[in-house]
Write a protein that holds these residues in place. Structure first.
Motif, short mmCIF file in Angstrom:
data_model
loop_
_atom_site.label_atom_id
_atom_site.label_comp_id
_atom_site.label_asym_id
_atom_site.label_seq_id
_atom_site.Cartn_x
_atom_site.Cartn_y
_atom_site.Cartn_z
N GLU A 178 0.84 -1.21 0.00
CA GLU A 178 0.00 0.00 0.00
C GLU A 178 0.87 1.26 0.00
O GLU A 178 2.08 1.19 0.29
CB GLU A 178 -0.95 -0.02 1.23
N ALA A 179 0.23 2.37 -0.36
CA ALA A 179 0.93 3.66 -0.42
C ALA A 179 0.35 4.61 0.62
O ALA A 179 -0.84 4.55 0.93
CB ALA A 179 0.72 4.26 -1.81
N ILE A 180 1.22 5.47 1.13
CA ILE A 180 0.75 6.58 1.97
C ILE A 180 1.02 7.86 1.21
O ILE A 180 2.14 8.07 0.72
CB ILE A 180 1.47 6.59 3.33
N LEU A 181 0.00 8.67 1.07
CA LEU A 181 0.15 9.92 0.33
C LEU A 181 0.30 11.10 1.28
O LEU A 181 -0.34 11.15 2.33
CB LEU A 181 -1.05 10.16 -0.58
N GLY A 186 3.03 18.68 2.17
CA GLY A 186 4.09 17.74 2.58
C GLY A 186 3.81 16.98 3.86
O GLY A 186 4.67 16.23 4.33
N PHE A 187 2.62 17.16 4.43
CA PHE A 187 2.29 16.41 5.64
C PHE A 187 1.49 15.15 5.28
O PHE A 187 0.89 15.07 4.20
CB PHE A 187 1.49 17.30 6.61
N LEU A 236 -1.15 17.94 12.36
CA LEU A 236 -0.22 17.72 11.25
C LEU A 236 0.76 16.62 11.64
O LEU A 236 1.26 16.61 12.77
CB LEU A 236 0.55 19.00 10.94
N ILE A 237 1.04 15.73 10.71
CA ILE A 237 1.98 14.64 10.97
C ILE A 237 3.05 14.66 9.88
O ILE A 237 2.73 14.73 8.69
CB ILE A 237 1.25 13.28 10.99
N THR A 238 4.31 14.63 10.30
CA THR A 238 5.40 14.69 9.32
C THR A 238 5.82 13.27 8.91
O THR A 238 5.56 12.30 9.62
CB THR A 238 6.62 15.43 9.90
N ARG A 239 6.51 13.22 7.77
CA ARG A 239 6.95 11.93 7.23
C ARG A 239 7.84 11.17 8.22
O ARG A 239 7.70 9.98 8.42
CB ARG A 239 7.70 12.20 5.92
#
Ligand code: PLP
Length: 302
Positions: A178-181, A186-187, A236-239
């Motif tokens: 699966e992918a996370i976008l 950019g969050f 907000l959540i960062t990579r």
């Protein structure tokens, strides 16, 4: 396999559901749909999970697109129950869809015919049985979730899924499940067709609703967490927070609760389903199967 569909007021056989080659939504993607599941209880009763919430979101999606359907909320609820009943399926996936007809091509949709169809079919575990226990490997996609001013995130728009399909396909081709976008700033936004939760130091984190669908499973997860005194933060959540999370899981009607065991080949927590994920997942499965009295108001008997 289910054989009975509902199209514009008629119950029809699957073979009769031929749609014109000029169907506007086929060409341009303007339409809206829902994904709804029903589950069989230990007593053999079939219940549709959060049917009212899904129907409400369908009508909101339609409103956002500026369309009008000629069926009421109650009629749509009843039709979904009937299609499920006629399918004779005990555990199934319902797909109500609102789409534009074949009056004409072109981007002017004023006055066009709006159609409604409901389909019910089998759809067992989305990532496979193993994934529910052991988790999935995901990658951060190079595709970005569309800005809300491009494709409004409160609406499950048919054409919006091109973005998710490209991301999912890229992930599969690179050996991930699966992918996370990320969003346009950019969050972290969400999975290709799922909302995302992280667990860090016992707190459940999830992105705000600016960049992701207002998932009904997301709401369910948050209620379960609240009832278990787990703190929830929408922010907000960062990579890099993905890589350092103690636990991550994806959630949605189709995937249910899917633990994530790695992101970009970085192991998450112990690389297995974490404690909080386990609690939420097992409670979710008990809830949809009618085993938890206080959540039974979310079930609609077929
Ligand atoms: C983009 C996207 N996000 C999140 C979800 C999860 O939503 P729900 O829990 O209502 O199925 C879905 C599934 O429909 C989705 O397509």
């Amino acid at each position: 396999m289910s054989n009975t569909y509902w199209l514009d007021g008629e119950y029809i056989k699957k073979e009769q559901s031929n749609i014109s080659a000029l169907t506007h939504t086929l060409h341009y993607g303007l339409g809206a749909f829902e994904g709804v599941r029903c589950y069989c209880s230990d007593e053999g009763e079939v219940n549709i999970f959060r049917l009212q919430d899904h129907t409400n979101r369908l009508l909101e999606s339609v409103k956002i697109l500026g369309l009008e359907v000629s069926y009421s909320f109650d009629e749509l609820v009843e039709v979904q129950k009937q299609v499920t009943k006629k399918s004779n399926l005990k555990n199934a996936y319902l797909r109500p869809i609102v789409f534009l007809g074949s009056d004409r091509l072109g981007l002017d949709i004023v006055g066009m015919d709006v159609h409604v169809m409901v389909v019910c079919q089998e759809w067992p575990s989305y990532f496979g049985k193993d994934a529910i226990e052991k988790g999935i490997d995901v990658m951060v996609s190079s595709y970005t979730r569309a800005h809300p001013n491009s494709l409004m995130t409160k609406s499950k728009i048919c054409g919006g899924y091109v973005n998710g399909i490209l991301a999912h396909d890229q992930a599969k081709k690179n050996g991930y499940q699966e992918a996370i976008l990320m969003d346009t700033t950019g969050f972290v936004a969400e999975g290709s067709g799922q909302n995302i939760f992280l667990v860090k130091d016992g707190v459940l984190l999830t992105p705000e609703l600016t960049c992701c669908l207002n998932g009904i499973t997301r709401k369910t997860v948050m209620q379960i967490a609240k009832d278990n005194d787990i703190e929830i933060k929408e922010r907000l959540i960062t990579r890099d927070e993905l890589y350092t999370a103690d636990e991550i899981f994806l959630c949605g009607t189709a995937v249910e609760i899917a633990p994530v065991k790695s992101v970009d080949k970085t192991s998450i927590g112990k690389g297995t389903r974490g404690e909080v994920t386990n609690l939420i997942q097992s409670t979710y499965f008990d809830c949809v199967k009618g085993k938890i009295e206080k959540y039974n108001s979310w079930l609609s008997r077929v």
